[in-house]
Design a protein around this motif. Structure first.
Motif, PDB file in Angstrom:
ATOM      1  N   TYR A 114       0.832  -1.209   0.000  1.00 45.89           N
ATOM      2  CA  TYR A 114       0.000   0.000   0.000  1.00 45.89           C
ATOM      3  C   TYR A 114       0.869   1.262   0.000  1.00 45.89           C
ATOM      4  O   TYR A 114       0.525   2.272  -0.637  1.00 45.89           O
ATOM      5  N   CYS A 115       2.013   1.198   0.682  1.00 51.30           N
ATOM      6  CA  CYS A 115       2.954   2.321   0.635  1.00 51.30           C
ATOM      7  C   CYS A 115       3.519   2.480  -0.774  1.00 51.30           C
ATOM      8  O   CYS A 115       3.691   3.603  -1.259  1.00 51.30           O
ATOM      9  N   ARG A 116       3.803   1.355  -1.425  1.00 48.16           N
ATOM     10  CA  ARG A 116       4.270   1.400  -2.814  1.00 48.16           C
ATOM     11  C   ARG A 116       3.214   2.045  -3.714  1.00 48.16           C
ATOM     12  O   ARG A 116       3.534   2.846  -4.597  1.00 48.16           O
ATOM     13  N   ILE A 117       1.950   1.682  -3.503  1.00 45.40           N
ATOM     14  CA  ILE A 117       0.863   2.228  -4.319  1.00 45.40           C
ATOM     15  C   ILE A 117       0.769   3.737  -4.124  1.00 45.40           C
ATOM     16  O   ILE A 117       0.626   4.499  -5.094  1.00 45.40           O
ATOM     17  N   ALA A 118       0.860   4.181  -2.871  1.00 44.58           N
ATOM     18  CA  ALA A 118       0.786   5.619  -2.593  1.00 44.58           C
ATOM     19  C   ALA A 118       1.938   6.365  -3.255  1.00 44.58           C
ATOM     20  O   ALA A 118       1.740   7.406  -3.911  1.00 44.58           O
ATOM     21  N   LYS A 119       3.152   5.844  -3.119  1.00 45.18           N
ATOM     22  CA  LYS A 119       4.324   6.498  -3.718  1.00 45.18           C
ATOM     23  C   LYS A 119       4.223   6.523  -5.238  1.00 45.18           C
ATOM     24  O   LYS A 119       4.500   7.552  -5.871  1.00 45.18           O
ATOM     25  N   ALA A 120       3.843   5.389  -5.822  1.00 43.60           N
ATOM     26  CA  ALA A 120       3.742   5.317  -7.288  1.00 43.60           C
ATOM     27  C   ALA A 120       2.673   6.274  -7.807  1.00 43.60           C
ATOM     28  O   ALA A 120       2.848   6.905  -8.853  1.00 43.60           O
ATOM     29  N   SER A 121       1.561   6.392  -7.081  1.00 47.54           N
ATOM     30  CA  SER A 121       0.467   7.279  -7.504  1.00 47.54           C
ATOM     31  C   SER A 121       0.880   8.738  -7.432  1.00 47.54           C
ATOM     32  O   SER A 121       0.546   9.540  -8.316  1.00 47.54           O
ATOM     33  N   ILE A 122       1.629   9.103  -6.391  1.00 49.32           N
ATOM     34  CA  ILE A 122       2.099  10.483  -6.258  1.00 49.32           C
ATOM     35  C   ILE A 122       3.111  10.809  -7.356  1.00 49.32           C
ATOM     36  O   ILE A 122       3.066  11.880  -7.982  1.00 49.32           O
ATOM     37  N   GLN A 123       4.031   9.891  -7.607  1.00 50.20           N
ATOM     38  CA  GLN A 123       5.022  10.097  -8.674  1.00 50.20           C
ATOM     39  C   GLN A 123       4.341  10.222 -10.038  1.00 50.20           C
ATOM     40  O   GLN A 123       4.722  11.076 -10.859  1.00 50.20           O
ATOM     41  N   LEU A 124       3.337   9.378 -10.267  1.00 51.67           N
ATOM     42  CA  LEU A 124       2.599   9.439 -11.527  1.00 51.67           C
ATOM     43  C   LEU A 124       1.826  10.744 -11.642  1.00 51.67           C
ATOM     44  O   LEU A 124       1.802  11.374 -12.717  1.00 51.67           O
ATOM     45  N   LEU A 125       1.210  11.171 -10.558  1.00 49.44           N
ATOM     46  CA  LEU A 125       0.473  12.432 -10.558  1.00 49.44           C
ATOM     47  C   LEU A 125       1.405  13.593 -10.888  1.00 49.44           C
ATOM     48  O   LEU A 125       1.060  14.464 -11.709  1.00 49.44           O
ATOM     49  N   ASN A 126       2.575  13.625 -10.284  1.00 49.37           N
ATOM     50  CA  ASN A 126       3.509  14.721 -10.536  1.00 49.37           C
ATOM     51  C   ASN A 126       3.939  14.773 -12.002  1.00 49.37           C
ATOM     52  O   ASN A 126       4.041  15.848 -12.605  1.00 49.37           O
ATOM     53  N   LYS A 127       4.184  13.593 -12.590  1.00 52.80           N
ATOM     54  CA  LYS A 127       4.537  13.548 -14.013  1.00 52.80           C
ATOM     55  C   LYS A 127       3.366  14.015 -14.880  1.00 52.80           C
ATOM     56  O   LYS A 127       3.559  14.703 -15.888  1.00 52.80           O
ATOM     57  N   ALA A 128       2.155  13.608 -14.494  1.00 53.67           N
ATOM     58  CA  ALA A 128       0.968  13.988 -15.269  1.00 53.67           C
ATOM     59  C   ALA A 128       0.709  15.488 -15.194  1.00 53.67           C
ATOM     60  O   ALA A 128       0.299  16.111 -16.184  1.00 53.67           O
ATOM     61  N   ILE A 129       0.955  16.083 -14.013  1.00 53.22           N
ATOM     62  CA  ILE A 129       0.801  17.539 -13.866  1.00 53.22           C
ATOM     63  C   ILE A 129       1.799  18.253 -14.769  1.00 53.22           C
ATOM     64  O   ILE A 129       1.459  19.204 -15.480  1.00 53.22           O
ATOM     65  N   LYS A 130       3.031  17.778 -14.755  1.00 52.37           N
ATOM     66  CA  LYS A 130       4.085  18.377 -15.586  1.00 52.37           C
ATOM     67  C   LYS A 130       3.728  18.290 -17.067  1.00 52.37           C
ATOM     68  O   LYS A 130       3.981  19.228 -17.835  1.00 52.37           O
ATOM     69  N   ALA A 131       3.112  17.153 -17.477  1.00 53.64           N
ATOM     70  CA  ALA A 131       2.744  16.951 -18.882  1.00 53.64           C
ATOM     71  C   ALA A 131       1.360  17.512 -19.204  1.00 53.64           C
ATOM     72  O   ALA A 131       0.930  17.453 -20.361  1.00 53.64           O
ATOM     73  N   ASP A 132       0.673  18.023 -18.174  1.00 57.82           N
ATOM     74  CA  ASP A 132      -0.690  18.546 -18.336  1.00 57.82           C
ATOM     75  C   ASP A 132      -1.618  17.489 -18.948  1.00 57.82           C
ATOM     76  O   ASP A 132      -2.446  17.785 -19.815  1.00 57.82           O
ATOM     77  N   ASN A 133      -1.487  16.250 -18.458  1.00 66.15           N
ATOM     78  CA  ASN A 133      -2.325  15.146 -18.928  1.00 66.15           C
ATOM     79  C   ASN A 133      -3.472  14.957 -17.945  1.00 66.15           C
ATOM     80  O   ASN A 133      -3.329  14.309 -16.905  1.00 66.15           O
ATOM     81  N   LYS A 134      -4.622  15.521 -18.267  1.00 65.77           N
ATOM     82  CA  LYS A 134      -5.753  15.526 -17.331  1.00 65.77           C
ATOM     83  C   LYS A 134      -6.279  14.124 -17.051  1.00 65.77           C
ATOM     84  O   LYS A 134      -6.741  13.832 -15.938  1.00 65.77           O
ATOM     85  N   ASN A 135      -6.226  13.247 -18.048  1.00 66.10           N
ATOM     86  CA  ASN A 135      -6.730  11.889 -17.847  1.00 66.10           C
ATOM     87  C   ASN A 135      -5.912  11.155 -16.783  1.00 66.10           C
ATOM     88  O   ASN A 135      -6.479  10.549 -15.854  1.00 66.10           O
ATOM     89  N   ILE A 136      -4.582  11.220 -16.883  1.00 63.01           N
ATOM     90  CA  ILE A 136      -3.744  10.518 -15.917  1.00 63.01           C
ATOM     91  C   ILE A 136      -3.731  11.247 -14.573  1.00 63.01           C
ATOM     92  O   ILE A 136      -3.590  10.607 -13.520  1.00 63.01           O
TER      93      ILE A 136
END
Length: 321
Positions: A246-268
């Motif tokens: 569950y800690c892995r899931i939280a970390k992976a989701s935050i990392q993915l969110l940060n990349k998606a914000i940088k790329a302005d990918n609203k779906n991700i």
């Protein structure tokens, strides 16, 4: 002479580091090996480098295929391998001259052998992971592999696997491009009876550069980090393992969110936020997740839009510096 170890090297546009990696294998001492180079549809000079080495050395087998990703490429290598042991080496990493012989010395009755490794960054920073704790149980081994941030790690790079437990039984999941190695190792542990952790003077060097899957920008394959952790959750055996995942899931989701914000990918952005909304704080632990992830998760749950706005502004500022 029959190869003791089959070294499987998937290659995709690795011309910058490939010769160094191949030479580190050719410099191995006191061990019979075969090096299997699999070109995964490279568009740079990797093909010519591989062809040159395979013509020159009988111990090198060279295969070419269309680009399908590292998991499928490793699977092709497993099919080709003839050695008793399998060792997976990425095309931008390298090993000390005595690394494989040191791992095997006194270890041949074991099904999994784990050695030391060093992480080297493009910034020239280096971190050596030495195995100080050698006598642990299978449960402790599983926990350390899932946690990842230790000398055991969830990577392939510091491990020797016996081929007989893998052939026709375990394959790399071709739908997963991040954490596919951890999933593979956990499935391997389900089939073996013994392991050995060794601490030697030699080590493998795991190089992290801008093109590494976990370090790069958002791609179509980035979502597989969430899928991988869901698959790991299915393999968990204890509440402690679940907490780590569950800690892995939280970390992976935050990392993915940060990349998606940088790329302005609203779906991700939405997919990442949905994943984080399902994370319950009672399933997390500071032992397996650094405090800044906890703070980020709390901020996202309380003020998602504000978090997205601030992170975007920070990245714009960094770009303009």
């Amino acid at each position: 002479m029959k190869s003791k170890v089959s070294i499987i090297m998937p290659i995709f546009n690795a011309e910058k580091y490939l010769k160094r990696s191949i030479e580190s294998v050719l410099n191995q001492r006191n061990i019979a090996y075969e090096l299997i180079l699999i070109n995964d549809g490279s568009t740079d000079c990797s093909k010519s480098i591989c062809s040159e080495y395979s013509r020159k050395y009988e111990s090198i087998i060279y295969l070419e295929k269309q680009n399908t990703g590292v998991s499928d490429t490793r699977n092709k290598g497993i099919e080709q391998a003839s050695g008793e042991y399998l060792y997976f080496l990425d095309a931008d990493d390298f090993i000390d001259p005595n690394y494989l012989s040191d791992l095997l010395q006194g270890s041949e009755k074991y099904d999994l052998i784990i050695g030391n490794y060093m992480v080297a960054y493009d910034s020239k920073k280096q971190v050596l992971y030495e195995n100080q704790t050698i006598d642990i149980s299978f449960d402790e081994l599983r926990e350390k592999i899932l946690d990842g941030d230790n000398s055991i790690s969830g990577f392939l790079n510091n491990k020797l696997f016996k081929k007989k437990y893998i052939s026709n039984n375990i394959f790399f999941n071709t739908n997963i491009h991040i954490s596919e190695d951890t999933l593979f190792i956990l499935e391997y542990l389900e089939r073996i009876n013994s392991f050995r952790i060794v601490n030697t003077d030699s080590y493998q060097v795991y190089c992290i550069n801008d093109s590494s899957a976990t370090m790069g920008d958002l791609t179509d394959r980035s979502l597989s980090s969430l899928y991988a952790n869901k698959e790991l959750l299915k393999l968990s055996k204890t509440k402690k393992e679940e907490k780590i995942i569950y800690c892995r899931i939280a970390k992976a989701s935050i990392q993915l969110l940060n990349k998606a914000i940088k790329a302005d990918n609203k779906n991700i952005i939405n997919i990442s936020c949905e994943s984080l909304n399902r994370v319950d704080f009672k399933n997390l632990s500071l032992k397996y997740m650094k405090s800044h992830y906890f703070l980020a998760l709390l901020f996202i749950k309380l003020q998602k839009d504000m978090y997205i706005y601030i992170y975007k502004q920070m990245k714009l500022r960094d770009k303009n510096l």
